[in-house]
Design a protein around this motif. Structure first.
Motif, PDB file in Angstrom:
ATOM      1  N   SER A  76     -11.513   6.938  -5.653  1.00  0.00           N
ATOM      2  CA  SER A  76     -10.397   7.516  -4.892  1.00  0.00           C
ATOM      3  C   SER A  76     -10.676   7.598  -3.402  1.00  0.00           C
ATOM      4  CB  SER A  76     -10.042   8.908  -5.429  1.00  0.00           C
ATOM      5  OG  SER A  76     -11.133   9.801  -5.288  1.00  0.00           O
ATOM      6  N   VAL A  77     -11.928   7.421  -3.008  1.00  0.00           N
ATOM      7  CA  VAL A  77     -12.285   7.418  -1.596  1.00  0.00           C
ATOM      8  C   VAL A  77     -11.722   6.198  -0.865  1.00  0.00           C
ATOM      9  CG1 VAL A  77     -14.457   6.157  -1.863  1.00  0.00           C
ATOM     10  CG2 VAL A  77     -14.245   7.853  -0.036  1.00  0.00           C
ATOM     11  N   PHE A  78     -11.151   5.233  -1.612  1.00  0.00           N
ATOM     12  CA  PHE A  78     -10.614   3.995  -1.038  1.00  0.00           C
ATOM     13  C   PHE A  78      -9.085   3.935  -1.177  1.00  0.00           C
ATOM     14  CE2 PHE A  78     -14.876   2.357  -2.741  1.00  0.00           C
ATOM     15  CZ  PHE A  78     -15.543   2.607  -1.540  1.00  0.00           C
ATOM     16  N   PRO A  79      -8.323   4.789  -0.478  1.00  0.00           N
ATOM     17  CA  PRO A  79      -6.871   4.849  -0.677  1.00  0.00           C
ATOM     18  C   PRO A  79      -6.113   3.649  -0.142  1.00  0.00           C
ATOM     19  CG  PRO A  79      -7.495   6.249   1.160  1.00  0.00           C
ATOM     20  CD  PRO A  79      -8.776   5.775   0.525  1.00  0.00           C
ATOM     21  N   ASN A  80      -6.746   2.844   0.731  1.00  0.00           N
ATOM     22  CA  ASN A  80      -6.013   1.723   1.305  1.00  0.00           C
ATOM     23  C   ASN A  80      -5.634   0.682   0.260  1.00  0.00           C
ATOM     24  OD1 ASN A  80      -8.687   0.396   1.087  1.00  0.00           O
ATOM     25  ND2 ASN A  80      -7.748  -1.171   2.351  1.00  0.00           N
ATOM     26  N   ASN A  81      -6.230   0.764  -0.934  1.00  0.00           N
ATOM     27  CA  ASN A  81      -5.908  -0.212  -1.974  1.00  0.00           C
ATOM     28  C   ASN A  81      -4.602   0.082  -2.694  1.00  0.00           C
ATOM     29  OD1 ASN A  81      -9.418  -0.409  -2.925  1.00  0.00           O
ATOM     30  ND2 ASN A  81      -8.304  -1.603  -1.393  1.00  0.00           N
ATOM     31  N   TRP A  82      -4.164   1.343  -2.711  1.00  0.00           N
ATOM     32  CA  TRP A  82      -2.973   1.646  -3.513  1.00  0.00           C
ATOM     33  C   TRP A  82      -1.716   1.904  -2.686  1.00  0.00           C
ATOM     34  CZ3 TRP A  82      -0.350   6.227  -3.050  1.00  0.00           C
ATOM     35  CH2 TRP A  82      -1.039   7.366  -2.613  1.00  0.00           C
ATOM     36  N   PHE A  83      -1.835   2.049  -1.368  1.00  0.00           N
ATOM     37  CA  PHE A  83      -0.613   2.145  -0.557  1.00  0.00           C
ATOM     38  C   PHE A  83      -0.855   1.597   0.837  1.00  0.00           C
ATOM     39  CE2 PHE A  83      -2.472   6.002   1.216  1.00  0.00           C
ATOM     40  CZ  PHE A  83      -1.888   6.130   2.475  1.00  0.00           C
ATOM     41  N   SER A  84       0.218   1.169   1.458  1.00  0.00           N
ATOM     42  CA  SER A  84       0.193   0.773   2.872  1.00  0.00           C
ATOM     43  C   SER A  84       1.489   1.210   3.520  1.00  0.00           C
ATOM     44  CB  SER A  84      -0.007  -0.745   3.021  1.00  0.00           C
ATOM     45  OG  SER A  84       1.112  -1.452   2.505  1.00  0.00           O
ATOM     46  N   THR A  85       1.457   1.327   4.852  1.00  0.00           N
ATOM     47  CA  THR A  85       2.642   1.741   5.608  1.00  0.00           C
ATOM     48  C   THR A  85       2.947   0.699   6.679  1.00  0.00           C
ATOM     49  OG1 THR A  85       1.353   2.987   7.246  1.00  0.00           O
ATOM     50  CG2 THR A  85       2.031   4.165   5.251  1.00  0.00           C
ATOM     51  N   VAL A  91       7.009   1.872   3.171  1.00  0.00           N
ATOM     52  CA  VAL A  91       5.784   2.187   2.445  1.00  0.00           C
ATOM     53  C   VAL A  91       5.735   1.321   1.196  1.00  0.00           C
ATOM     54  CG1 VAL A  91       4.487   3.990   1.226  1.00  0.00           C
ATOM     55  CG2 VAL A  91       5.785   4.567   3.299  1.00  0.00           C
ATOM     56  N   ALA A  92       4.556   0.794   0.874  1.00  0.00           N
ATOM     57  CA  ALA A  92       4.371   0.004  -0.342  1.00  0.00           C
ATOM     58  C   ALA A  92       3.330   0.668  -1.236  1.00  0.00           C
ATOM     59  CB  ALA A  92       3.921  -1.413  -0.004  1.00  0.00           C
ATOM     60  N   LEU A  93       3.595   0.663  -2.548  1.00  0.00           N
ATOM     61  CA  LEU A  93       2.652   1.133  -3.552  1.00  0.00           C
ATOM     62  C   LEU A  93       2.248  -0.065  -4.402  1.00  0.00           C
ATOM     63  CD1 LEU A  93       4.451   4.402  -4.748  1.00  0.00           C
ATOM     64  CD2 LEU A  93       2.889   4.104  -2.807  1.00  0.00           C
ATOM     65  N   TYR A  94       0.958  -0.185  -4.722  1.00  0.00           N
ATOM     66  CA  TYR A  94       0.441  -1.437  -5.258  1.00  0.00           C
ATOM     67  C   TYR A  94      -0.072  -1.333  -6.699  1.00  0.00           C
ATOM     68  CZ  TYR A  94       0.722  -2.997  -0.444  1.00  0.00           C
ATOM     69  OH  TYR A  94       1.186  -3.320   0.795  1.00  0.00           O
ATOM     70  N   PRO A  95      -0.027  -2.458  -7.428  1.00  0.00           N
ATOM     71  CA  PRO A  95      -0.607  -2.528  -8.778  1.00  0.00           C
ATOM     72  C   PRO A  95      -2.113  -2.756  -8.692  1.00  0.00           C
ATOM     73  CG  PRO A  95       0.452  -4.616  -8.233  1.00  0.00           C
ATOM     74  CD  PRO A  95       0.675  -3.700  -7.048  1.00  0.00           C
ATOM     75  N   MET A  96      -2.877  -1.953  -9.445  1.00  0.00           N
ATOM     76  CA  MET A  96      -4.330  -1.942  -9.350  1.00  0.00           C
ATOM     77  C   MET A  96      -4.957  -2.617 -10.578  1.00  0.00           C
ATOM     78  SD  MET A  96      -4.744  -0.302  -6.488  1.00  0.00           S
ATOM     79  CE  MET A  96      -6.392   0.412  -6.467  1.00  0.00           C
ATOM     80  N   TYR A  97      -6.018  -3.365 -10.352  1.00  0.00           N
ATOM     81  CA  TYR A  97      -6.658  -4.118 -11.428  1.00  0.00           C
ATOM     82  C   TYR A  97      -7.401  -3.212 -12.414  1.00  0.00           C
ATOM     83  CZ  TYR A  97     -10.038  -7.174 -13.712  1.00  0.00           C
ATOM     84  OH  TYR A  97     -10.807  -7.813 -14.637  1.00  0.00           O
ATOM     85  N   LEU A 135      -2.163  -6.545  -6.984  1.00  0.00           N
ATOM     86  CA  LEU A 135      -2.280  -6.806  -5.547  1.00  0.00           C
ATOM     87  C   LEU A 135      -2.791  -5.515  -4.916  1.00  0.00           C
ATOM     88  CD1 LEU A 135      -1.741  -8.841  -3.197  1.00  0.00           C
ATOM     89  CD2 LEU A 135       0.472  -7.678  -2.892  1.00  0.00           C
ATOM     90  N   GLU A 136      -4.080  -5.468  -4.619  1.00  0.00           N
ATOM     91  CA  GLU A 136      -4.699  -4.213  -4.217  1.00  0.00           C
ATOM     92  C   GLU A 136      -4.609  -3.962  -2.710  1.00  0.00           C
ATOM     93  OE1 GLU A 136      -7.580  -3.428  -8.036  1.00  0.00           O
ATOM     94  OE2 GLU A 136      -8.545  -4.009  -6.152  1.00  0.00           O
ATOM     95  N   GLY A 137      -3.361  -3.856  -2.254  1.00  0.00           N
ATOM     96  CA  GLY A 137      -3.051  -3.370  -0.915  1.00  0.00           C
ATOM     97  C   GLY A 137      -3.762  -4.089   0.212  1.00  0.00           C
ATOM     98  N   THR A 138      -4.216  -3.297   1.193  1.00  0.00           N
ATOM     99  CA  THR A 138      -4.877  -3.880   2.351  1.00  0.00           C
ATOM    100  C   THR A 138      -6.369  -4.069   2.116  1.00  0.00           C
ATOM    101  OG1 THR A 138      -4.979  -1.657   3.353  1.00  0.00           O
ATOM    102  CG2 THR A 138      -3.161  -3.105   4.001  1.00  0.00           C
TER     103      THR A 138
END
Length: 331
Positions: A76-85, A91-97, A135-138
């Motif tokens: 959870s310390v890596f939030p850039n993978n699940w959302f971007s602005t 705002v985008a929310l992403y599908p995680m592997y 697609l794990e965000g940025t």
């Protein structure tokens, strides 16, 4: 002002950090899995995020610091993978592997964005997880906000279907390529091999397997007048590519880890310092999980709502999906 360098960021401070066994197989940057019961490891990660937030705030970056005290979300310390602005209020929310990473998505963070910034819409791609599309965000994409290009190293964490949908919705041109390390292992996230700033770009061009694509990527990065700094495989291993440009009170800053700073050559450092102040953060424990400073920082490219200055308070905590406490609004 710089479209590339946001003034604000979200950081998440974990209470139960440890390298994630569900991401070990394809993340060659990740250290051997350490038991989640290792309280010392978790405490060190907690302290590293606390210190990183304070350093960024001292440079004038607005930091929204959230706590996560769940024991089922080690990354959870890596939030850039699940959302971007994105500029314009998107705002985008992403599908995680990894299945245990899907619980990192938090409605309270999205609500914070709506309260403090002008959000027009939230586009949620997370339903693609049911189709095995990720697609794990940025992390998966490195975005050039000036030239509107989404650079992507192909992997199962960056599905072409999801990439095409994102680029169509948000107005980016996709530029995908195959990238491998010196042992031939595919790059799991694009943001460990490249960073795009206003006046320069950090990238390991040698990791791109196609010579033609390598040349095209270099030319596109340089097109707006950027200096392209080519990184060695050793520098990538030291997370030099996993940096992020932000906007502080005195101008642009480049946030990167202390380990990454020590791996820069004098020439590279000189080019960077001619454009941005270098801000090293000490995150050696967090780097055990295979990500560094860029992975920790979710930049906010949104227009702030007018209102009185925010007051700092206790960080927001989540336990078993129930929100308690108050948010930090620190400027």
């Amino acid at each position: 002002m710089s479209a590339q360098a946001p003034r604000a960021a979200v950081l998440v401070r974990p209470h139960h950090f440890h390298p994630n066994p569900q991401t070990q197989a394809d993340n060659s940057f990740q250290s051997a899995v350490v038991s989640g019961a290792d309280a010392t490891l978790a405490a060190r990660a907690f302290d590293e995020v606390t210190a990183a937030a304070a350093v960024l705030q001292a440079h004038g970056v607005t930091v929204h610091l959230f706590d996560d005290d769940r024991d089922v979300t080690p990354d959870s310390v890596f939030p850039n993978n699940w959302f971007s602005t994105h500029a314009g209020g998107h705002v985008a929310l992403y599908p995680m592997y990894a299945p245990n990473r899907r619980s990192e998505r938090r409605s309270d963070i999205v609500e914070l964005l709506k309260e403090r910034y002008r959000v027009q819409d939230v586009i949620d791609y997370s339903g693609l997880e049911h189709d095995g599309i990720y697609l794990e965000g940025t992390g998966a994409m490195v975005l050039d906000h000036v030239s509107r290009v989404a650079y992507v190293a192909r992997s199962h964490r960056a599905d072409p279907i999801a990439l095409e949908r994102f680029c169509t919705n948000f107005g980016y041109e996709p530029m995908a390529f195959d990238a491998v390390d010196e042992s031939g292992t595919a790059c799991y996230h694009t943001n460990v091999m490249m960073c795009i700033a206003t006046d320069f770009a950090l990238i390991s061009l040698d990791m791109i397997t196609s010579p033609a694509r390598r040349q095209e990527v270099s030319e596109r990065l340089a097109a707006p007048g950027r200096t392209v700094l080519d990184l060695s495989h050793a520098q990538i291993r030291n997370f030099v590519g996993n940096a992020i440009e932000l906007r502080g009170s005195a101008g642009r800053v480049l946030a990167l880890s202390r380990r990454a700073l020590n791996a820069l050559t004098p020439r590279q450092l000189g080019v960077i310092e001619s454009s941005a102040a270098v801000v090293p953060l000490d995150v050696p424990t967090i780097e055990l999980a295979g990500g560094s400073v860029r992975c920790m920082i979710a930049g906010i490219h949104l227009e702030e709502r007018p209102g009185p200055p925010a007051v700092a308070s206790t960080p927001q905590r989540v336990h078993r999906g129930v929100t308690t406490g108050a948010r930090i609004y620190a400027a």
